[in-house]
Design a protein around this motif. Structure first.
Motif, PDB file in Angstrom:
ATOM      1  N   ARG A 137      -0.834  89.761  96.382  1.00  0.00           N
ATOM      2  CA  ARG A 137      -0.135  90.328  95.226  1.00  0.00           C
ATOM      3  C   ARG A 137       1.381  90.252  95.411  1.00  0.00           C
ATOM      4  O   ARG A 137       2.127  90.093  94.448  1.00  0.00           O
ATOM      5  CB  ARG A 137      -0.569  91.780  95.013  1.00  0.00           C
ATOM      6  N   ASP A 138       1.844  90.370  96.662  1.00  0.00           N
ATOM      7  CA  ASP A 138       3.280  90.310  96.948  1.00  0.00           C
ATOM      8  C   ASP A 138       3.818  88.883  97.032  1.00  0.00           C
ATOM      9  O   ASP A 138       5.016  88.692  97.239  1.00  0.00           O
ATOM     10  CB  ASP A 138       3.583  91.028  98.264  1.00  0.00           C
ATOM     11  N   THR A 139       2.948  87.894  96.902  1.00  0.00           N
ATOM     12  CA  THR A 139       3.381  86.492  96.944  1.00  0.00           C
ATOM     13  C   THR A 139       3.947  86.118  95.581  1.00  0.00           C
ATOM     14  O   THR A 139       3.257  86.215  94.562  1.00  0.00           O
ATOM     15  CB  THR A 139       2.190  85.576  97.301  1.00  0.00           C
ATOM     16  N   ASP A 140       5.193  85.707  95.564  1.00  0.00           N
ATOM     17  CA  ASP A 140       5.862  85.368  94.306  1.00  0.00           C
ATOM     18  C   ASP A 140       5.454  83.986  93.801  1.00  0.00           C
ATOM     19  O   ASP A 140       4.863  83.188  94.522  1.00  0.00           O
ATOM     20  CB  ASP A 140       7.382  85.411  94.499  1.00  0.00           C
ATOM     21  N   LYS A 141       5.836  83.712  92.589  1.00  0.00           N
ATOM     22  CA  LYS A 141       5.556  82.420  91.962  1.00  0.00           C
ATOM     23  C   LYS A 141       6.129  81.286  92.815  1.00  0.00           C
ATOM     24  O   LYS A 141       7.255  81.373  93.286  1.00  0.00           O
ATOM     25  CB  LYS A 141       6.177  82.396  90.561  1.00  0.00           C
ATOM     26  N   TYR A 142       5.328  80.240  93.008  1.00  0.00           N
ATOM     27  CA  TYR A 142       5.646  79.036  93.783  1.00  0.00           C
ATOM     28  C   TYR A 142       5.750  79.280  95.283  1.00  0.00           C
ATOM     29  O   TYR A 142       6.214  78.432  96.016  1.00  0.00           O
ATOM     30  CB  TYR A 142       6.905  78.334  93.271  1.00  0.00           C
ATOM     31  N   GLU A 143       5.316  80.445  95.753  1.00  0.00           N
ATOM     32  CA  GLU A 143       5.209  80.679  97.190  1.00  0.00           C
ATOM     33  C   GLU A 143       3.785  80.366  97.625  1.00  0.00           C
ATOM     34  O   GLU A 143       2.833  80.641  96.895  1.00  0.00           O
ATOM     35  CB  GLU A 143       5.553  82.120  97.551  1.00  0.00           C
ATOM     36  N   LYS A 144       3.650  79.830  98.825  1.00  0.00           N
ATOM     37  CA  LYS A 144       2.335  79.481  99.350  1.00  0.00           C
ATOM     38  C   LYS A 144       1.720  80.690 100.037  1.00  0.00           C
ATOM     39  O   LYS A 144       2.412  81.486 100.666  1.00  0.00           O
ATOM     40  CB  LYS A 144       2.458  78.321 100.336  1.00  0.00           C
ATOM     41  N   PHE A 145       0.410  80.802  99.897  1.00  0.00           N
ATOM     42  CA  PHE A 145      -0.357  81.868 100.539  1.00  0.00           C
ATOM     43  C   PHE A 145      -1.492  81.212 101.304  1.00  0.00           C
ATOM     44  O   PHE A 145      -2.291  80.470 100.725  1.00  0.00           O
ATOM     45  CB  PHE A 145      -0.902  82.846  99.489  1.00  0.00           C
ATOM     46  N   SER A 146      -1.562  81.463 102.619  1.00  0.00           N
ATOM     47  CA  SER A 146      -2.569  80.824 103.459  1.00  0.00           C
ATOM     48  C   SER A 146      -3.344  81.868 104.255  1.00  0.00           C
ATOM     49  O   SER A 146      -2.782  82.869 104.695  1.00  0.00           O
ATOM     50  CB  SER A 146      -1.915  79.855 104.442  1.00  0.00           C
ATOM     51  N   ILE A 147      -4.632  81.597 104.443  1.00  0.00           N
ATOM     52  CA  ILE A 147      -5.483  82.413 105.297  1.00  0.00           C
ATOM     53  C   ILE A 147      -6.035  81.492 106.368  1.00  0.00           C
ATOM     54  O   ILE A 147      -6.604  80.439 106.061  1.00  0.00           O
ATOM     55  CB  ILE A 147      -6.640  83.054 104.512  1.00  0.00           C
ATOM     56  N   VAL A 148      -5.835  81.877 107.630  1.00  0.00           N
ATOM     57  CA  VAL A 148      -6.360  81.094 108.749  1.00  0.00           C
ATOM     58  C   VAL A 148      -7.186  82.008 109.636  1.00  0.00           C
ATOM     59  O   VAL A 148      -6.954  83.217 109.693  1.00  0.00           O
ATOM     60  CB  VAL A 148      -5.238  80.397 109.556  1.00  0.00           C
ATOM     61  N   SER A 149      -8.150  81.416 110.305  1.00  0.00           N
ATOM     62  CA  SER A 149      -9.070  82.195 111.119  1.00  0.00           C
ATOM     63  C   SER A 149      -9.006  81.730 112.561  1.00  0.00           C
ATOM     64  O   SER A 149      -9.200  80.552 112.843  1.00  0.00           O
ATOM     65  CB  SER A 149     -10.490  82.022 110.569  1.00  0.00           C
ATOM     66  N   LEU A 150      -8.724  82.665 113.451  1.00  0.00           N
ATOM     67  CA  LEU A 150      -8.801  82.388 114.881  1.00  0.00           C
ATOM     68  C   LEU A 150     -10.218  82.768 115.299  1.00  0.00           C
ATOM     69  O   LEU A 150     -10.569  83.936 115.380  1.00  0.00           O
ATOM     70  CB  LEU A 150      -7.775  83.213 115.659  1.00  0.00           C
ATOM     71  N   ASP A 151     -11.041  81.758 115.516  1.00  0.00           N
ATOM     72  CA  ASP A 151     -12.429  81.987 115.902  1.00  0.00           C
ATOM     73  C   ASP A 151     -12.820  80.991 116.981  1.00  0.00           C
ATOM     74  O   ASP A 151     -11.944  80.363 117.591  1.00  0.00           O
ATOM     75  CB  ASP A 151     -13.352  81.901 114.674  1.00  0.00           C
TER      76      ASP A 151
END
Length: 186
Positions: free
Chosen positions: A63-77
């Motif tokens: 929700r705090d990611t502004d327009k044209y900002e990238k949002f990534s989820i990575v998993s350390l497994d």
């Protein structure tokens, strides 16, 4: 009249939304405005309450990611993949200008399904319990800090680490030699 038409045409051209990459929804005609990376340490099991807290944390960060900002989820497994599970730019909610250039239906679809909805599906997968023999937290964070879309050229960077912070790798382990380390302290 001609001047008014020219001025109106110029304002429409100047206010046009960014060209977006079809796969990542990131602007192709300008640099990234920012990048938020959420690293989820799945090398130790966690409780359902911790999974719920993870969901809330990811929703707030997204929700705090502004327009044209990238949002990534990575998993350390156990796989320790260098590829994100989810990495998409926020295309922004529909506006008059995006509707004019792309159509409201496409703008809503990109925002709701490809940005918000896709991240929710990834979080459901990441919430599932997992374990791994090692937990190279420091090395994994270091790997992401040097990536092309998370370096010093990106102005607004955020790294969110969801972890128990129990480093366990060949480089350093909180478990190795605990008896020897304790003798130095006492």
């Amino acid at each position: 009249v001609l001047f008014t038409i020219l001025l109106l045409s110029l304002s429409v051209w100047v206010m046009r939304p960014a060209e977006l990459d079809a796969a990542t929804l990131c602007p192709t005609d300008r640099p990234l405005a920012g990048h938020t990376v959420v690293i989820v340490d799945r090398t130790d099991r966690w409780t359902q309450a911790m999974g719920a807290a993870l969901t809330q944390l990811v929703e707030n960060a997204q929700r705090d990611t502004d327009k044209y900002e990238k949002f990534s989820i990575v998993s350390l497994d156990a796989q320790q993949s260098v590829h994100p599970l989810f990495s998409v730019c926020n295309p922004g909610e529909p506006t008059f200008w995006s509707d004019l250039y792309r159509g409201r239906r496409y703008t809503m679809r990109d925002f709701e399904q490809r940005f918000v909805g896709a991240a929710e599906r990834i979080v459901e997968d990441v919430r599932e319990p997992s374990e791994a023999a090692t937990s190279p937290i420091v090395e994994y964070v270091h790997r992401w800090l040097g990536s092309d879309d998370f370096n010093a050229a990106v102005q607004h960077r955020r790294l969110i680490l969801v972890s128990d912070m129990r480093q366990n790798s060949p480089l350093y382990s909180i478990y190795a030699g605990a008896e020897d380390q304790l003798g130095d302290v006492v």
